[in-house]
Design an enzyme around this catalytic site. Structure first.
Site, PDB file in Angstrom:
ATOM      1  CG  ASP A   1      -1.860   1.189   1.242  1.00 41.69           C
ATOM      2  OD1 ASP A   1      -2.691   1.294   0.313  1.00 41.69           O
ATOM      3  OD2 ASP A   1      -1.751   2.010   2.160  1.00 41.69           O
TER       4      ASP A   1
ATOM      5  CG  ASP B   1      -4.432   3.849  -2.041  1.00 38.66           C
ATOM      6  OD1 ASP B   1      -3.856   2.782  -1.754  1.00 38.66           O
ATOM      7  OD2 ASP B   1      -4.315   4.887  -1.370  1.00 38.66           O
TER       8      ASP B   1
ATOM      9  CG  ASP C   1      -6.007   1.152   1.679  1.00 40.55           C
ATOM     10  OD1 ASP C   1      -5.420   0.124   1.277  1.00 40.55           O
ATOM     11  OD2 ASP C   1      -5.435   2.231   1.872  1.00 40.55           O
TER      12      ASP C   1
END
Length: 208
Positions: free
Chosen positions: A65, A85, A89
């Site tokens: 990440d 992203d 997440d």
């Protein structure tokens, strides 16, 4: 709360690795998606009480990440990358908590549900603020390299990693650890709501 310091600490190492990956034509989105699926493997590991394996997979996910962001800063950030992203997440975070709930439903399910509610509160306050901040062209003074406005709080990415590590190392104390994390999430959500209301009330005055 700790993200700005942890980011500054690991950024040089991530940049070195990202620079190397860039020479092989690897894209940030490839890192994001592959890291997501690696992280999801922690869920069955947790269900099977393989906590050290889950911890390893969580650490790999979080490293990737950070790596996708470092690579994006070299190749250029994109809306697709920022979208993936954020979404992946949140799914990953929820999957980890679901894994602990499934590992010991009798003792973990209730606090896991409360923590997921806390995630919803922090996530919704964060995303709602970011969406309207973008609409109002409000600058992000802290995280200038992010693809969207990042509103801080007590429970950010670094704190989430630390709590996940604690849960894996001390799985028998999951209810207690999750309760503390839930409280931090609630405080974060409340402060974000107050900050959002205060910020957006100022916008019309600034535009006059």
């Amino acid at each position: 709360m700790l993200d700005r310091w942890s980011a500054a600490l690991v950024r040089p190492a991530l940049h070195i690795v990202a620079t190397r990956l860039n020479t092989f034509g690897v894209t940030p989105n490839q890192i994001t998606v592959s890291g997501f699926f690696i992280g999801l493997l922690a869920l069955p590991a947790l269900v099977n009480h393989s906590y050290m394996l889950a911890l390893l997979l969580i650490c790999i996910n979080r490293t990737m990440d950070g790596l996708d962001g470092a690579l994006a800063r070299i190749q250029g950030t994109t809306d697709v990358g920022g979208f993936l992203d954020i979404v992946l997440d949140f799914i990953f975070y929820a999957a980890i908590i679901a894994g602990f709930a499934l590992a010991a439903p009798d003792t973990n399910a209730l606090t896991a549900c409360l923590l997921l509610c806390g995630f919803m509160a922090t996530g919704s306050s964060f995303l709602a603020f970011a969406a309207i901040a973008a609409k109002q062209n409000i600058d992000n003074p802290v995280y200038r390299n992010k693809s969207m406005y990042y509103l801080g709080g007590l429970a950010e990415g670094t704190e989430t990693i630390l709590f996940f590590i604690a849960m894996c190392l001390l799985p028998g104390y999951f209810p207690q650890i999750a309760t503390v994390f839930t409280i931090l999430c609630v405080i974060t959500a409340v402060t974000r709501v107050l900050a959002g209301v205060h910020t957006f009330r100022q916008v019309p005055c600034q535009n006059k």
